[in-house]
Write a protein that holds these residues in place. Structure first.
Motif, mmCIF file in Angstrom:
data_model
loop_
_atom_site.group_PDB
_atom_site.id
_atom_site.type_symbol
_atom_site.label_atom_id
_atom_site.label_comp_id
_atom_site.label_asym_id
_atom_site.label_seq_id
_atom_site.Cartn_x
_atom_site.Cartn_y
_atom_site.Cartn_z
ATOM 1 N N ALA A 56 0.842 -1.199 0.000
ATOM 2 C CA ALA A 56 0.000 0.000 0.000
ATOM 3 C C ALA A 56 0.874 1.246 0.000
ATOM 4 O O ALA A 56 0.581 2.228 -0.684
ATOM 5 N N VAL A 59 2.104 1.898 -3.404
ATOM 6 C CA VAL A 59 1.109 2.547 -4.254
ATOM 7 C C VAL A 59 0.962 4.021 -3.879
ATOM 8 O O VAL A 59 0.933 4.892 -4.743
ATOM 9 N N VAL A 60 0.905 4.300 -2.559
ATOM 10 C CA VAL A 60 0.718 5.693 -2.125
ATOM 11 C C VAL A 60 1.880 6.551 -2.601
ATOM 12 O O VAL A 60 1.701 7.606 -3.203
ATOM 13 N N VAL A 63 2.956 5.460 -6.946
ATOM 14 C CA VAL A 63 1.892 5.653 -7.934
ATOM 15 C C VAL A 63 1.149 6.958 -7.691
ATOM 16 O O VAL A 63 0.989 7.784 -8.586
ATOM 17 N N GLY A 64 0.727 7.162 -6.420
ATOM 18 C CA GLY A 64 -0.068 8.348 -6.139
ATOM 19 C C GLY A 64 0.765 9.602 -6.049
ATOM 20 O O GLY A 64 0.281 10.698 -6.285
ATOM 21 N N ILE A 71 4.105 13.179 -14.136
ATOM 22 C CA ILE A 71 3.142 13.529 -15.186
ATOM 23 C C ILE A 71 2.909 15.028 -15.199
ATOM 24 O O ILE A 71 2.849 15.662 -16.251
ATOM 25 N N VAL A 127 0.443 -3.630 11.357
ATOM 26 C CA VAL A 127 0.749 -2.197 11.375
ATOM 27 C C VAL A 127 1.302 -1.783 12.731
ATOM 28 O O VAL A 127 2.270 -1.018 12.825
ATOM 29 N N VAL C 104 -8.698 2.229 -16.864
ATOM 30 C CA VAL C 104 -7.954 2.503 -15.632
ATOM 31 C C VAL C 104 -8.896 3.067 -14.578
ATOM 32 O O VAL C 104 -8.853 2.679 -13.406
ATOM 33 N N ILE C 129 -4.701 -3.785 6.582
ATOM 34 C CA ILE C 129 -4.427 -2.366 6.413
ATOM 35 C C ILE C 129 -5.536 -1.736 5.569
ATOM 36 O O ILE C 129 -5.279 -0.870 4.743
ATOM 37 N N LEU C 132 -5.668 2.041 4.837
ATOM 38 C CA LEU C 132 -4.513 2.501 4.058
ATOM 39 C C LEU C 132 -4.646 2.048 2.612
ATOM 40 O O LEU C 132 -4.359 2.806 1.675
ATOM 41 N N TYR C 133 -5.105 0.811 2.437
ATOM 42 C CA TYR C 133 -5.317 0.278 1.088
ATOM 43 C C TYR C 133 -6.294 1.158 0.317
ATOM 44 O O TYR C 133 -6.058 1.499 -0.842
ATOM 45 N N THR C 135 -7.086 4.355 0.815
ATOM 46 C CA THR C 135 -6.522 5.661 0.448
ATOM 47 C C THR C 135 -5.492 5.498 -0.666
ATOM 48 O O THR C 135 -5.370 6.368 -1.533
ATOM 49 N N ALA C 136 -4.745 4.380 -0.628
ATOM 50 C CA ALA C 136 -3.725 4.172 -1.656
ATOM 51 C C ALA C 136 -4.367 3.993 -3.020
ATOM 52 O O ALA C 136 -3.998 4.654 -3.992
ATOM 53 N N ILE C 137 -5.342 3.076 -3.094
ATOM 54 C CA ILE C 137 -5.908 2.761 -4.405
ATOM 55 C C ILE C 137 -6.735 3.919 -4.940
ATOM 56 O O ILE C 137 -6.765 4.164 -6.144
ATOM 57 N N SER C 139 -6.040 6.858 -4.848
ATOM 58 C CA SER C 139 -5.180 7.844 -5.508
ATOM 59 C C SER C 139 -4.898 7.447 -6.951
ATOM 60 O O SER C 139 -4.324 8.223 -7.709
ATOM 61 N N LEU C 140 -5.304 6.229 -7.342
ATOM 62 C CA LEU C 140 -5.140 5.817 -8.738
ATOM 63 C C LEU C 140 -6.112 6.540 -9.668
ATOM 64 O O LEU C 140 -5.851 6.668 -10.857
ATOM 65 N N VAL C 142 -6.844 9.529 -10.026
ATOM 66 C CA VAL C 142 -6.321 10.746 -10.655
ATOM 67 C C VAL C 142 -5.509 10.392 -11.906
ATOM 68 O O VAL C 142 -5.508 11.126 -12.893
ATOM 69 N N ILE C 143 -4.869 9.213 -11.885
ATOM 70 C CA ILE C 143 -4.044 8.811 -13.031
ATOM 71 C C ILE C 143 -4.918 8.673 -14.271
ATOM 72 O O ILE C 143 -4.560 9.137 -15.355
#
Lengths: 201, 158, 358
Positions: A56, A59-60, A63-64, A71, A127, C104, C129, C132-133, C135-137, C139-140, C142-143
């Motif tokens: 995670a 990814v944060v 990727v984020g 980009i 965690v 996507v 998690i 957290l997972y 919030t992480a995903i 953010s994809l 925006v891509i």
């Protein structure tokens, strides 16, 4: 070959394939997008290893955060939509050589190292555990690196603010000098305008 | 001091947002307020608002008389040349020549329904009608002559 | 009594008895995938008609009322129309990325579905998690918008993409901080732990005013993150035609449209889980009788009721407030939401340490 191995090879193929396309494509935006997929593949491998937290965070952060930054900087650059010029053969060969050298170095190290099963009980990657490790000052705690990194980030943020801020002294001196002149010009212009109007009437 | 202003600003913003949401919430729960007219279905019961303007007409009474003197005030008032007044000269019983309207040509297709002609008319000869189903296949049909054939001016209108 | 977890258990038993465990697992995965896609399609239909009806009533109109009873089949008809429409790709567009972007967006929305608990013991993946997972995903998403905006080769699309990128990246901060408030109170990132911690009352009631403030900030920021009015600068009709999906048509446009509504559903589901107890019925402390009565209402109903209530609130926002300017938008985040949510998080941390919550 069981399902788990198949998934691993799929993820590895995704990571490597997208990484390959990212460095060979001649459009910079596509390169960024394939880098993104490559990083997602790595996150997938972390998930495959049951290290959800690292996955995670991958990814944060990558990727984020980082790819979005890349980009954005591509969007803001000039002529970003055009194809990059073709690289010369010498450059290509040199870069292939460099990457092969790096690959060989890693592979030799991995082969040389004899992986032994660790004697202790495996640490549960929950965690709470990670948090305690991160902030403990014991032998296997990460308090010092954590603090050092936070200092680094603080310095980076202060640097950003300093760069983004106009230097206050310069602004003040400019204002002091420039403003009276501006006002007089304005007044003069206004006077002229008023006179013209009166004349017309 | 700064903090006080800041808090005041935030609370004021929240309050004003809630005021807005109260209004829309009221409409959401009170379906009686709905103003939608389901037009082709309610053709028989359709009631248009008093101020709705559909087209310009010239009312005639039962003796085929109108109130138009042919003064062309409406033509002058029209911002986009919708009205054209063609005048003629009548002979009055006393033998005098008198200006009168021959044809009041009205181009509905050009009209913006601004009501300037109606308000400029000194003798209240034209008014706004509420008809609105004007669609036709030929544009020429939208050019109308407002005074009826053979009509004449009412007694006592100068 | 029938419940989702019971049905799932029966299917799981039957599959494991008839097939070998590996095949049973594969079948279950395919089944879950099909169910998620079905849920997406259903949600798209329901949310679009809901939005149109809510907006109509808030604007003193009737809304769609021709197709089906009270116009309830309108969105189905719209979907059919979108399906048969031609999906154009503009000349000069980056074809590969242009066609990739809607998928996507959809995949990002699908992945976030995994840890959401729809009912008691009914969850695809209860990973440790969960928050957290999510919030992480998320953010994809925006891509996808950035890809779409870039690949369209259109200035409106690019401007819309830039705007939404800046918006989502900055609003993620306060969204994360307001989610963190609940994580601090619960002491766990796992969604099932968070739900179980609300067995004696939802956090919004147990956590006094700071949690209410966190909830409001969460609602505002997720409205911004899903690019909905009053934060719909990315697709501001009056300025940018349609923002990042200007050039999209047919099914590709439909996928973006669907992804927007799915994202709304997901953020509302997360809000309902974190602040309103997810599938947990309304329990008040130790009132045993009252709690038992509430338990008779199925947990899935509680979950969907709360989620749809939050969706309604977000729609209410959309049809009440005018759109913000970009500078107002960034001011709101950096000068108001972020400081307030940081201070609020501090208060909540003190509250959690001292045990002042119920």
């Amino acid at each position: 070959m069981n399902g788990s191995t198949i998934i691993f090879y799929l993820l590895a193929a995704l990571t490597l394939g997208c990484g390959m396309v990212a460095v060979t494509t001649r459009q910079i935006f596509r390169a960024a997008i394939f880098l993104l997929f490559s990083l997602i593949g790595i996150a997938g491998i972390y998930f495959w290893l049951d290290y959800e937290f690292i996955a995670a965070v991958q990814v944060v952060v990558y990727v984020g955060g980082i790819v979005v930054l890349i980009i954005f900087s591509i969007f803001l650059t000039h002529q970003a939509g055009e194809q990059l010029p073709k690289q010369s053969l010498r450059r290509k060969l040199l870069s292939v050589l460099a990457s092969v050298c790096g690959f060989l170095l890693t592979i030799i190290q991995v082969w040389k190292y004899s992986f032994t099963k660790s004697a202790g009980t495996p640490v549960e990657p929950s965690v709470g555990n990670i948090g305690r490790r991160l902030l403990s000052a014991n032998a296997d705690g990460y308090a010092l690196p954590f603090e050092v990194i936070s200092m680094l980030l603080l310095a980076a943020m202060v640097g950003c603010i300093v760069i983004a801020m106009k230097s206050p002294t310069a602004v003040v001196s400019k204002e002091n000098k420039a403003q009276p002149e501006m006002v007089t010009i304005d007044q003069k212009e206004q006077k002229i305008l008023v006179e013209e109007e009166i004349g017309e009437v | 001091m700064f903090l006080k202003d800041y808090c005041k600003e935030v609370l004021g913003a929240v309050q004003s947002l809630l005021t807005g949401m109260k209004r829309t919430g009221y409409y959401f729960t009170h379906h009686k307020e709905i103003i939608t007219q389901q037009y082709p279905d309610n053709k028989d019961t359709l009631v248009l608002p008093e101020r709705f303007r559909g087209e310009v007409i010239m009312p005639h009474n039962e003796m085929n008389e109108h109130r138009c003197t042919g003064c062309t005030a409406c033509e002058l008032a029209c911002p986009n040349g919708t009205i054209k007044v063609i005048t003629k000269f009548d002979i009055t019983p006393e033998g005098k020549k008198k200006k009168a309207v021959d044809k009041l040509v009205y181009h509905l297709e050009m009209c913006t329904l601004c009501n300037l002609c109606v308000s400029s008319c000194p003798s209240d000869a034209i008014k706004m009608e509420q008809t609105f189903e004007h669609s036709v296949y030929d544009r020429k049909l939208l050019t109308k002559v407002l005074n009826k054939p053979g009509s004449k001016i009412m007694e006592g209108i100068e | 009594m029938w419940s989702f977890s019971k049905i799932a258990g029966i299917i799981d038993n039957w599959l494991n008895q008839t097939f070998s465990p590996a095949i049973a697992l594969t079948i279950e995965m395919v089944l879950v995938g099909v169910l998620v896609i079905g849920l997406f399609a259903l949600l798209g239909l329901v949310l679009v008609i809901m939005e149109r009806k809510v907006s109509a009533y808030m604007q003193i109109r009737l809304g769609p009322n021709r197709v089906g009873p009270k116009g309830m089949l309108q969105s189905l008809a719209d979907t059919l129309k979108l399906m048969v429409k031609e999906g154009l790709t503009p000349k000069g567009a980056d074809k590969f990325l242009f066609n990739l972007a809607p998928f996507v967006a959809m995949i990002g929305a699908m992945l976030v579905m995994a840890p959401i608990a729809f009912a008691r013991n009914f969850q695809m993946w209860d990973l440790n998690i969960g928050v957290l997972y999510i919030t992480a995903i998320s953010s994809l998403s925006v891509i996808a918008i950035l890809i779409a905006g870039w690949a369209s080769n259109n200035k409106y699309s690019l401007l819309g993409a830039m705007r939404s990128g800046a918006q989502i990246v900055s609003y993620e901060l306060s969204a994360g901080l307001s989610i963190l408030a609940i994580v601090v109170l619960t002491g766990s990132l796992q969604l099932s732990d968070i739900i179980n911690a609300q067995a004696n009352g939802w956090w919004i009631f147990k956590g006094h005013i700071p949690v209410v403030v966190a909830f409001v900030i969460f609602l505002v920021t997720v409205t911004a993150e899903t690019n909905r009015a009053p934060f719909d600068l990315a697709e501001a009709e009056s300025e940018l035609t349609a923002g990042f999906h200007t050039e999209y048509s047919g099914m590709k446009f439909a996928l973006f449209f669907l992804a927007e509504y799915i994202n709304v559903f997901i953020v509302c589901a997360i809000g309902a889980t974190l602040f309103l107890g997810g599938w947990m019925p309304l329990h008040i402390g130790s009132w045993q009788g009252f709690n038992h009565v509430m338990d008779y209402i199925p947990s899935s109903l509680w979950f969907f009721g709360k989620t749809f209530f939050l969706i309604f609130v977000i729609m209410w926002f959309r049809w009440t407030f005018p759109r913000l300017r970009i500078d107002q938008l960034l001011n709101l985040e950096w000068k108001y939401l972020l400081p307030i949510s940081m201070f609020n998080l501090l208060l909540i941390t003190i509250m959690a340490i001292m045990g002042w919550h119920f």
